[in-house]
Structures are given as structure tokens and as C-alpha cells.
Write an enzyme that holds these catalytic residues in place. Structure first.
Site, PDB file in Angstrom:
ATOM      1  N   ASP A  18       0.840  -1.413  -0.017  1.00  0.00           N
ATOM      2  CA  ASP A  18      -0.151  -0.148   0.051  1.00  0.00           C
ATOM      3  C   ASP A  18       0.967   1.225   0.105  1.00  0.00           C
ATOM      4  OD1 ASP A  18      -1.962  -2.100   0.438  1.00  0.00           O
ATOM      5  OD2 ASP A  18      -2.687  -0.876   2.693  1.00  0.00           O
ATOM      6  N   HIS A  47       4.056  -2.200   2.890  1.00  0.00           N
ATOM      7  CA  HIS A  47       4.146  -0.827   2.611  1.00  0.00           C
ATOM      8  C   HIS A  47       4.727  -0.682   1.543  1.00  0.00           C
ATOM      9  CE1 HIS A  47       0.857  -0.361   6.008  1.00  0.00           C
ATOM     10  NE2 HIS A  47       0.747   0.419   4.908  1.00  0.00           N
TER      11      HIS A  47
HETATM   12 NI    NI Z   1      -2.359   2.434   3.732  1.00  0.00          NI
END
Ligand code: NI
Length: 252
Positions: free
Chosen positions: A77, A219
Site C-alpha cells: 500500500d 508498504h
Molecule cells: Ni495506507
């Protein structure tokens, strides 16, 4: 038969009754046999295709069945990131692994080539809103703009429609209507990679808890995450895991 039950009944009636009950017993026994046979034959009908399937799967050379593929998905993400995303893409390519990226619209400008590369190399690209907002806290119009602007930006680069969204904070309004239907993809393992710069810790967390069909949240904004992700791939591929894009796991 209990003889006492028949006492007090005239002999001729007794004989008739015994005869009738006897016939009933024979009939019941026959019915029981039929049922047994039916059960057995049903059993055979069910087993045969399963056995054939298993036989067909066997490798003729060794006679062993191939190990079943356990699928999992790595999802990243908040990207794209100007340094770490490409480093990650390099590592994924070397390993032949497809991953899923949920992009922030606000992070795309100036990194169009990275987004294009993701698409060309077979990764799934999803929407993570424009400004990393909590969709449930916005007016529907604004929430839709967050999603539609981001999808449009991605489609302009890749030529592909965007079908999936990972709502920031996992907060999704299933009744939100934005002209296009977005399918939310959540996660089953949260690495909390953003709380630590320690790749060992991330690797340990994933490798010790992972199961088939897990969707792992990471991430691609950290050096430690890229390092951890590639080590996770090496370790789990050796255990027979196959890395797939997240849509494959939610559609099964
Ligand atoms: Ni996020």
C-alpha cells in the site's frame, strides 16, 4: 417375537398374526438389504471420479502426487515510492513473483514509469484513494472523487480499468455508489512493517503465522519492507507457496 404378547389370542388368530408379522419381517429385511446396496453403490459412484482424478494427477515417472500449491498474496500500500518500489519490482521480477499494489493517487505524479512497469510486469494495481482518506468519514461525493480520480490516473497510464480498492484503515462503505463498482480487498496478515525498520522482525512475523490463502499487508515505502518481502518470498517459495495477485484469492 414375544410369546406373551400373543397369549389370550385364539390359536388360529395367533397363527395368522405370526404369519403376517413374519411376512412383514421378511419385507423389512429385504428393504434393509436394498437400502444397504443402494448406499454401497452410491458410495462407489462417488468414489470413482475422485480416484480417477487422483490417478490422473500422479506423475507417471515417480508415481508420487505433486505437492499441492499453497497460494498467498503480497500486497503493498501507499506507493509508488520513488526509490523502494523499483527496488521491489526488480526483486519480484528476479523471482518470477506477481504482487498487488494499492496506489495513492497523490503519489503517482512523476512516477508514471513505475506504474507502467508494474502493469507491464503482470502485477495487479488497485486503488488506495487519492489522499489516504477514511472513506467512511467523507460525504459520498468527496469519497467518490477520491476513488474515481485515482482510478482515472492509473488507467491513463496503464490503459486498464481499476477494479479493486483497498480502503485506507480498512474502512469501507459498501453502500457507496460511484458509477463504477469497486471491489474492496482487505488483508489477513498485517505485518505492521511501518512500525519497525527491522526486516528480521517483519520476516519472522510473516513466516511464523502465514497460512494458505493469506493476504499480507505491507508498504513499499521502506527499505526494510523491500528486504523483508524478498526474503519472505525466498523462504516461502522453498516451502511450496505460490505468490499470486490478491484478486485470485478473493475470487475463490
Ligand atoms: Ni495506507
Amino acid at each position: 417375537m414375544d410369546k406373551r404378547a400373543l397369549s389370550g389370542i385364539p390359536a388360529w388368530k395367533r397363527g395368522l398374526l405370526v404369519g403376517i408379522l413374519g411376512l412383514a419381517a421378511v419385507g423389512a429385511a429385504a428393504g434393509f438389504r436394498e437400502n444397504m446396496e443402494e448406499t454401497q453403490s452410491r458410495g462407489i459412484v462417488e468414489e470413482t471420479p475422485e480416484e480417477e482424478r487422483r490417478a490422473a494427477e500422479k506423475l507417471p515417472e515417480t508415481g508420487k502426487e505433486p505437492a499441492e500449491t499453497k497460494k498467498i498474496a503480497l500486497t503493498f500500500d501507499d506507493g509508488p515510492h520513488k526509490i523502494y518500489t523499483e527496488r521491489l519490482l526488480d526483486g519480484l521480477k528476479e523471482r518470477g513473483v506477481k504482487a498487488t499494489f494499492f496506489l495513492l493517487g497523490s503519489n503517482i505524479e512523476g512516477k508514471e514509469e513505475i506504474v507502467k512497469r508494474m502493469s507491464e510486469e503482470g502485477h495487479l494495481i488497485g486503488n488506495h484513494t487519492y489522499y489516504h482518506v477514511d472513506i467512511t468519514k467523507l460525504e459520498p461525493e468527496e469519497a467518490c472523487r477520491e476513488i474515481l480520480d485515482t482510478s482515472e490516473q492509473i488507467t491513463d497510464i496503464t490503459g486498464q480499468p481499476v477494479e479493486y480498492v483497498r480502503p485506507p484503515f480498512g474502512n469501507w462503505d459498501k453502500d457507496l455508489e460511484c458509477n463504477v463498482t469497486m471491489i474492496p480487498i482487505f488483508w489477513t496478515v498485517d505485518t505492521l512493517d511501518w512500525t519497525t525498520g527491522n526486516a528480521d522482525q517483519i520476516v519472522q512475523k510473516v513466516v511464523s503465522t502465514v497460512e494458505e490463502n493469506d493476504i499480507i499487508l505491507m508498504h513499499d515505502s521502506y527499505d526494510s519492507t523491500v528486504e523483508a518481502a524478498l526474503r519472505i518470498i525466498d523462504l516461502l517459495q522453498a516451502e511450496g507457496y505460490e505468490f499470486v495477485t490478491a484478486d485470485e484469492l478473493i475470487l475463490e
